[in-house]
Design an enzyme around this catalytic site. Structure first.
Site, PDB file in Angstrom:
ATOM      1  N   LEU A  14       0.839  -1.206   0.000  1.00 52.81           N
ATOM      2  CA  LEU A  14       0.000   0.000   0.000  1.00 52.81           C
ATOM      3  C   LEU A  14       0.871   1.252   0.000  1.00 52.81           C
ATOM      4  CD1 LEU A  14      -2.931  -0.955   2.420  1.00 52.81           C
ATOM      5  CD2 LEU A  14      -2.929  -0.871  -0.071  1.00 52.81           C
ATOM      6  N   HIS A  15       1.602   1.468  -1.101  1.00 56.79           N
ATOM      7  CA  HIS A  15       2.346   2.715  -1.244  1.00 56.79           C
ATOM      8  C   HIS A  15       1.391   3.775  -1.789  1.00 56.79           C
ATOM      9  CE1 HIS A  15       2.923   2.869  -5.647  1.00 56.79           C
ATOM     10  NE2 HIS A  15       2.918   1.551  -5.562  1.00 56.79           N
ATOM     11  N   LEU A  16       1.897   4.921  -2.199  1.00 56.21           N
ATOM     12  CA  LEU A  16       1.037   6.080  -2.477  1.00 56.21           C
ATOM     13  C   LEU A  16      -0.078   5.830  -3.495  1.00 56.21           C
ATOM     14  CD1 LEU A  16       0.448   8.943  -1.712  1.00 56.21           C
ATOM     15  CD2 LEU A  16       2.089   9.703  -3.419  1.00 56.21           C
TER      16      LEU A  16
END
Length: 87
Positions: A14-16
């Site tokens: 769950l990166h940007l």
């Protein structure tokens, strides 16, 4: 309240960008949408809260939805996560 465990499958966790997609979907619902990862609970409607959870690929989270559209919110968010969050 309804909840379900789901494994994050996309390669970068769950990166940007995936966090933004996840939050955008969560904000469509009136229900309170949170998730639990390890010892922490995060607000699924806040990108900063999602990013702060540091969820990586392969990690399992527990989605929790509470409110008038909780079942629809849960099934939609599980589907979004299992589809790879656009990656």
């Amino acid at each position: 309240m309804v909840s379900q465990r789901v494994r994050v499958k996309n390669p970068t966790g769950l990166h940007l960008r995936p966090a933004g997609i996840f939050c955008k979907e969560a904000m469509r619902f009136k229900s309170l949408v949170t998730f639990r990862f390890k010892e922490n609970t995060a607000n699924a409607k806040s990108v900063l809260s999602v990013l702060g959870a540091c969820v990586k690929s392969g990690d399992e989270i527990e989605l929790m939805c509470e409110g008038e559209d909780e079942s629809e919110a849960l099934s939609t968010l599980v589907r979004v996560i299992e589809s790879g969050l656009g990656e």
